[in-house]
Design a protein around this motif. Structure first.
Motif, short mmCIF file in Angstrom:
data_model
loop_
_atom_site.label_atom_id
_atom_site.label_comp_id
_atom_site.label_asym_id
_atom_site.label_seq_id
_atom_site.Cartn_x
_atom_site.Cartn_y
_atom_site.Cartn_z
N LEU A 1 0.83 -1.09 -0.02
CA LEU A 1 -0.02 -0.16 0.07
C LEU A 1 1.08 1.24 -0.07
N TRP A 2 2.01 1.12 0.58
CA TRP A 2 2.98 2.46 0.72
C TRP A 2 4.48 1.75 0.18
N ARG A 3 5.02 2.66 -0.31
CA ARG A 3 6.44 2.47 -0.94
C ARG A 3 7.20 3.62 -0.62
N GLN A 4 8.57 3.24 -0.52
CA GLN A 4 9.80 4.28 -0.31
C GLN A 4 10.53 3.92 -1.42
N ARG A 5 11.03 5.18 -2.05
CA ARG A 5 11.93 4.90 -3.37
C ARG A 5 12.98 4.20 -3.15
N ARG A 6 13.64 4.66 -2.01
CA ARG A 6 14.83 3.72 -1.56
C ARG A 6 15.11 3.64 -0.06
N ILE A 7 15.94 2.99 0.49
CA ILE A 7 15.93 2.58 1.75
C ILE A 7 16.23 3.83 2.79
N THR A 8 16.91 4.91 2.08
CA THR A 8 17.35 6.15 2.70
C THR A 8 16.13 7.39 2.76
N ASP A 9 15.23 6.76 2.08
CA ASP A 9 14.03 7.95 1.55
C ASP A 9 13.17 7.80 2.77
N ARG A 10 12.83 8.84 3.55
CA ARG A 10 11.77 8.65 4.73
C ARG A 10 10.31 8.75 4.15
N HIS A 11 10.34 9.40 2.71
CA HIS A 11 9.12 9.88 2.55
C HIS A 11 8.08 8.58 1.88
N LEU A 12 7.05 8.05 2.44
CA LEU A 12 6.12 7.02 1.88
C LEU A 12 5.26 7.64 0.93
N VAL A 13 4.91 6.76 -0.12
CA VAL A 13 4.14 7.29 -1.24
C VAL A 13 2.89 6.10 -1.17
N ARG A 14 1.69 6.65 -1.10
CA ARG A 14 0.69 5.68 -1.26
C ARG A 14 0.47 5.20 -2.61
N VAL A 15 0.57 3.93 -2.93
CA VAL A 15 0.42 3.22 -4.26
C VAL A 15 -0.95 2.71 -4.49
N ARG A 16 -1.76 2.35 -3.54
CA ARG A 16 -2.85 1.56 -3.68
C ARG A 16 -3.75 1.62 -2.32
N HIS A 17 -4.76 1.35 -2.49
CA HIS A 17 -5.80 0.92 -1.28
C HIS A 17 -5.85 -0.33 -1.03
N LEU A 18 -6.10 -0.70 0.17
CA LEU A 18 -6.60 -1.95 0.54
C LEU A 18 -7.82 -2.85 -0.33
N ARG A 19 -8.68 -1.95 -0.88
CA ARG A 19 -9.75 -2.36 -1.71
C ARG A 19 -9.30 -2.70 -3.03
N ASP A 20 -8.13 -2.13 -3.32
CA ASP A 20 -7.55 -2.20 -4.85
C ASP A 20 -6.76 -3.51 -5.18
N ILE A 21 -6.43 -4.29 -3.95
CA ILE A 21 -5.90 -5.60 -3.93
C ILE A 21 -6.87 -6.73 -4.62
N ARG A 22 -6.21 -7.29 -5.59
CA ARG A 22 -6.70 -8.33 -6.18
C ARG A 22 -5.88 -9.47 -6.14
N LEU A 23 -6.25 -10.63 -5.85
CA LEU A 23 -5.22 -11.81 -5.97
C LEU A 23 -5.94 -12.53 -6.92
N THR A 24 -4.91 -13.26 -7.91
CA THR A 24 -5.47 -14.04 -9.10
C THR A 24 -5.70 -15.47 -8.37
N PRO A 25 -6.36 -16.02 -8.89
CA PRO A 25 -6.78 -17.63 -8.69
C PRO A 25 -5.57 -18.46 -8.16
N LEU A 26 -4.36 -18.22 -8.86
CA LEU A 26 -3.19 -18.99 -8.54
C LEU A 26 -2.83 -18.47 -7.40
N GLU A 27 -2.82 -17.25 -6.94
CA GLU A 27 -2.30 -16.59 -5.68
C GLU A 27 -3.06 -17.01 -4.78
N LEU A 28 -4.72 -16.96 -4.74
CA LEU A 28 -5.56 -17.68 -3.84
C LEU A 28 -5.23 -19.03 -3.90
N SER A 29 -4.89 -19.83 -4.47
CA SER A 29 -4.49 -21.31 -4.24
C SER A 29 -3.25 -21.55 -3.50
#
Length: 211
Positions: A157-185
């Motif tokens: 849901l959040w991403r840092q560009r690099r380990i020294t970067d303290r700024h978190l960027v929101r990349v998606r919301h929880l409702r946006d997560i979709r698992l494929t049938p393989l991943e659910l398996s």
């Protein structure tokens, strides 16, 4: 540099199987190195610790209860840590990978130094003695953790560009997560492996407690 880029790309690949193969390979390498170094350098019992859980469990009198307790504990703690870590990533790499990788290294050290909570004295296992560990409860348990981390690796849901970067960027919301049938398996496979590990560990605890 090219090899490192390929590894990063494989760990964040769209295919769960590619991610699983890459994460498992890295984990196995860390496990073998830790096992070898611990066996050669460290004394027996060097890293022994206990959470106080196993000594209080009597697997001989209540095997079903012990197995259920181990399963709930491992699912709640192990899967919980991985799920929480999966919410964050540094660049393309999910933090979910780091928990099972760390536990694989810890398992290697424990094998090399005979540092489990319940042990038979003098039962250190030499590196690459695979016949002695194939039935160990730690194997399916750690595989389950790797499998779950693989499934959740692209669900940050959040991403840092690099380990020294303290700024978190929101990349998606929880409702946006979709698992494929393989991943659910694979999630189902992870739970089955964890249940199997709990049964194996219960029988091993009962055997050690009877000594």
């Amino acid at each position: 540099m090219v090899t490192w880029s390929l590894i990063l790309g494989a760990l964040a690949h769209r295919s769960a199987l590619v991610r699983l193969a890459t994460a498992a390979t890295i984990g196995v390498i860390g496990f073998v190195v830790a096992w070898t170094v611990a066996y050669v350098v460290l004394p027996e019992g060097a890293t022994r610790f206990t959470l106080g859980l196993l000594p209080a469990l009597d697997a001989r009198a209540d095997s079903t209860g012990v197995a259920a307790t181990l399963f709930v504990w491992n699912a709640g703690f192990g899967f919980g840590v991985i799920a929480l870590a999966s919410l964050y990533s540094i660049g393309p790499i999910s933090l979910a990978y780091f928990a099972p990788w760390t536990w694989l290294i810890r398992f290697g050290i424990a094998l090399g130094t005979n540092s489990f909570a319940l042990v038979a004295p003098g039962a250190r296992i030499a590196p690459l003695d695979l016949r002695s560990i194939v039935s160990h409860a730690g194997i399916p348990e750690l595989v389950a953790y790797i499998v779950l981390a693989t499934v959740l690796a692209n669900a940050s849901l959040w991403r840092q560009r690099r380990i020294t970067d303290r700024h978190l960027v929101r990349v998606r919301h929880l409702r946006d997560i979709r698992l494929t049938p393989l991943e659910l398996s694979l999630v189902a496979v992870a739970f089955v492996l964890l249940a199997g590990a709990a049964l194996i560990e219960t029988s091993q605890i009962a055997r050690l407690q009877s000594l």
